[in-house]
Enzyme design. Sequence first.
Site, PDB file in Angstrom:
ATOM      1  N   PHE A   1       0.854  -1.189   0.000  1.00 36.92           N
ATOM      2  CA  PHE A   1       0.000   0.000   0.000  1.00 36.92           C
ATOM      3  C   PHE A   1       0.894   1.244   0.000  1.00 36.92           C
ATOM      4  CE2 PHE A   1      -2.907   3.139   1.819  1.00 36.92           C
ATOM      5  CZ  PHE A   1      -4.091   2.854   1.164  1.00 36.92           C
TER       6      PHE A   1
ATOM      7  N   ASP B   1       2.102  -5.389   8.243  1.00 35.59           N
ATOM      8  CA  ASP B   1       0.924  -4.535   8.212  1.00 35.59           C
ATOM      9  C   ASP B   1      -0.286  -5.456   8.087  1.00 35.59           C
ATOM     10  OD1 ASP B   1      -1.228  -2.922   7.417  1.00 35.59           O
ATOM     11  OD2 ASP B   1       0.133  -1.406   6.606  1.00 35.59           O
TER      12      ASP B   1
ATOM     13  N   TYR C   1     -10.706   0.411  11.159  1.00 36.31           N
ATOM     14  CA  TYR C   1     -11.922   0.853  10.451  1.00 36.31           C
ATOM     15  C   TYR C   1     -12.274  -0.036   9.267  1.00 36.31           C
ATOM     16  CZ  TYR C   1      -8.229   3.117   7.753  1.00 36.31           C
ATOM     17  OH  TYR C   1      -7.076   3.356   7.043  1.00 36.31           O
ATOM     18  N   LYS C   2     -11.389  -1.003   8.929  1.00 40.00           N
ATOM     19  CA  LYS C   2     -11.695  -1.904   7.813  1.00 40.00           C
ATOM     20  C   LYS C   2     -12.488  -3.088   8.366  1.00 40.00           C
ATOM     21  CE  LYS C   2      -7.911  -0.193   4.992  1.00 40.00           C
ATOM     22  NZ  LYS C   2      -6.476  -0.197   4.763  1.00 40.00           N
TER      23      LYS C   2
ATOM     24  N   ARG D   1     -12.741  -4.554  -6.789  1.00 39.80           N
ATOM     25  CA  ARG D   1     -12.379  -5.251  -5.556  1.00 39.80           C
ATOM     26  C   ARG D   1     -13.616  -5.483  -4.692  1.00 39.80           C
ATOM     27  NH1 ARG D   1      -8.457  -2.494  -1.073  1.00 39.80           N
ATOM     28  NH2 ARG D   1     -10.278  -1.152  -0.894  1.00 39.80           N
TER      29      ARG D   1
HETATM   30  C1  LIG Z   1      -5.801   1.095   4.579  1.00 37.91           C
HETATM   31  C2  LIG Z   1      -4.339   0.983   4.674  1.00 37.91           C
HETATM   32  C3  LIG Z   1      -3.578   2.009   5.244  1.00 37.91           C
HETATM   33  C4  LIG Z   1      -4.221   3.287   5.685  1.00 37.91           C
HETATM   34  O1  LIG Z   1      -3.444   4.055   6.548  1.00 37.91           O
HETATM   35  P1  LIG Z   1      -4.130   5.211   7.387  1.00 37.91           P
HETATM   36  O2  LIG Z   1      -3.019   5.933   8.032  1.00 37.91           O
HETATM   37  O3  LIG Z   1      -5.092   4.583   8.338  1.00 37.91           O
HETATM   38  O4  LIG Z   1      -4.874   6.095   6.432  1.00 37.91           O
HETATM   39  C5  LIG Z   1      -2.215   1.791   5.396  1.00 37.91           C
HETATM   40  N1  LIG Z   1      -1.637   0.645   4.978  1.00 37.91           N
HETATM   41  C6  LIG Z   1      -2.344  -0.350   4.397  1.00 37.91           C
HETATM   42  C7  LIG Z   1      -1.674  -1.601   3.958  1.00 37.91           C
HETATM   43  C8  LIG Z   1      -3.715  -0.196   4.212  1.00 37.91           C
HETATM   44  O5  LIG Z   1      -4.407  -1.147   3.613  1.00 37.91           O
END
Ligand SMILES: *Cc1c(COP(=O)(O)O)cnc(C)c1O
Length: 401
Positions: free
Chosen positions: A117, A188, A213-214, A360
């Site tokens: 990401f 992560d 939040y996911k 997705r």
């Molecule tokens: C959703 C996601 C994020 C989001 O980071 P935030 O700081 O919460 O906006 C980071 N890394 C991965 C792998 C994600 O899927």
Amino acid sequence: MTDFSATFSDTRALFHIPEGVIYLDGNSLGPMPVTAAERVRQAVRDEWGEMLITGWNRAGWMAQPARLGDRIARLIGSEPGSVAVGDTLSIKVYQALAAALELRPERRVILSDSGNFPTDLYMAEGLCQSLGRGYRLRTVPPEEVAAAIDDSVAVLMLTEVDYRTGRKHDMAALTARAHAAGALTLWDLAHSAGALPVDLGAAGADFAAGCTYKYLNGGPGAPAFIYVAPRHAEAARAVLSGWLGHAAPFAFEPSYRPAQGAERMRVGTPPVLQMAALEAALDIWDAVDMHALRAASVALCEQFIAGVEAACPTLTLASPRNADERGSQVSFRHPEGYAIIQALIAEGVIGDFRAPDILRFGFTPLYIGPAEVDAATATLARVMKQRLWDDPQYRVRARVT
Ligand SMILES: *Cc1c(COP(=O)(O)O)cnc(C)c1O
């Protein structure tokens, strides 16, 4: 044969899903637990409203990050006291990465994969820039990660489940390989926590971070979490040495002294109202058997893949076909992916689009069952057959995709 969906037939009522919507985007923002509205209202009115500043003690706001961390710990195979809640995932990735690098001071390379990401890669780039002294981020294709681990690597930083394709790394194998080369690992868990069983302890992971939040359904802006393996807890520096990670925040000492264990990874004032929503979500998670959830999730994903491949020949599967190599999402590719998703949303099925061409869909057995999968498949088939996506309004890109 076990009917996995039946295991979760009662949990759907625990979520507010708008009428007429099939929600396949809980991998991006989980739906609202019904009790969250009341819990947040209570936190606002009875705690903030009535208790004012005494809420820090009387309502237990200050202890909340550690309490919630312990409840998340069960879902990711870690022990109480090893998880701290707060800030955002980007910040926790930075903090964990910087702390891990310091534990391997003679090495300079952060190894990640090119599918990671972007924020994880950006945070690593920014950290390398601040550190100077030859620190660098090296990315290789996901399938080449294992072979790229050598004795230059300080930290192997990976997202277990790829946000685009759902491809799942073998956490235990890669962690063992990293350790054999003398490197540490940072996992992560953004698309793992609440999606599948995670066992950080058994894998021997060093650091981990994730968002709530996911799949965990803590609501938009819900705080992140960070895990520090107990064996590193006393050696790991907090890096972002804020006052709430201090051993005695209310002694107001002029100099920083770290708190014990993961508690030192706290930075500043916790988001009390967001934590109230997360608390309501974790009430549901406390009762979930992650292995039963995984079995149900695999069944739903297999059903969706078979249905879409039969009905939509122009969509190409982008996720691994083997369920063991996949998280809890299924992705397909199509050059008109963006417009297709917009048309699908207009028909009541919410999935999302990820550039350049990925459609997705997240599957979360807590509120999605086989009937929703069939209905979503039928709707997608209709969008494709009738070319409902081929409409200028669906090509206008919104700010958030
Ligand atoms: C959703 C996601 C994020 C989001 O980071 P935030 O700081 O919460 O906006 C980071 N890394 C991965 C792998 C994600 O899927």
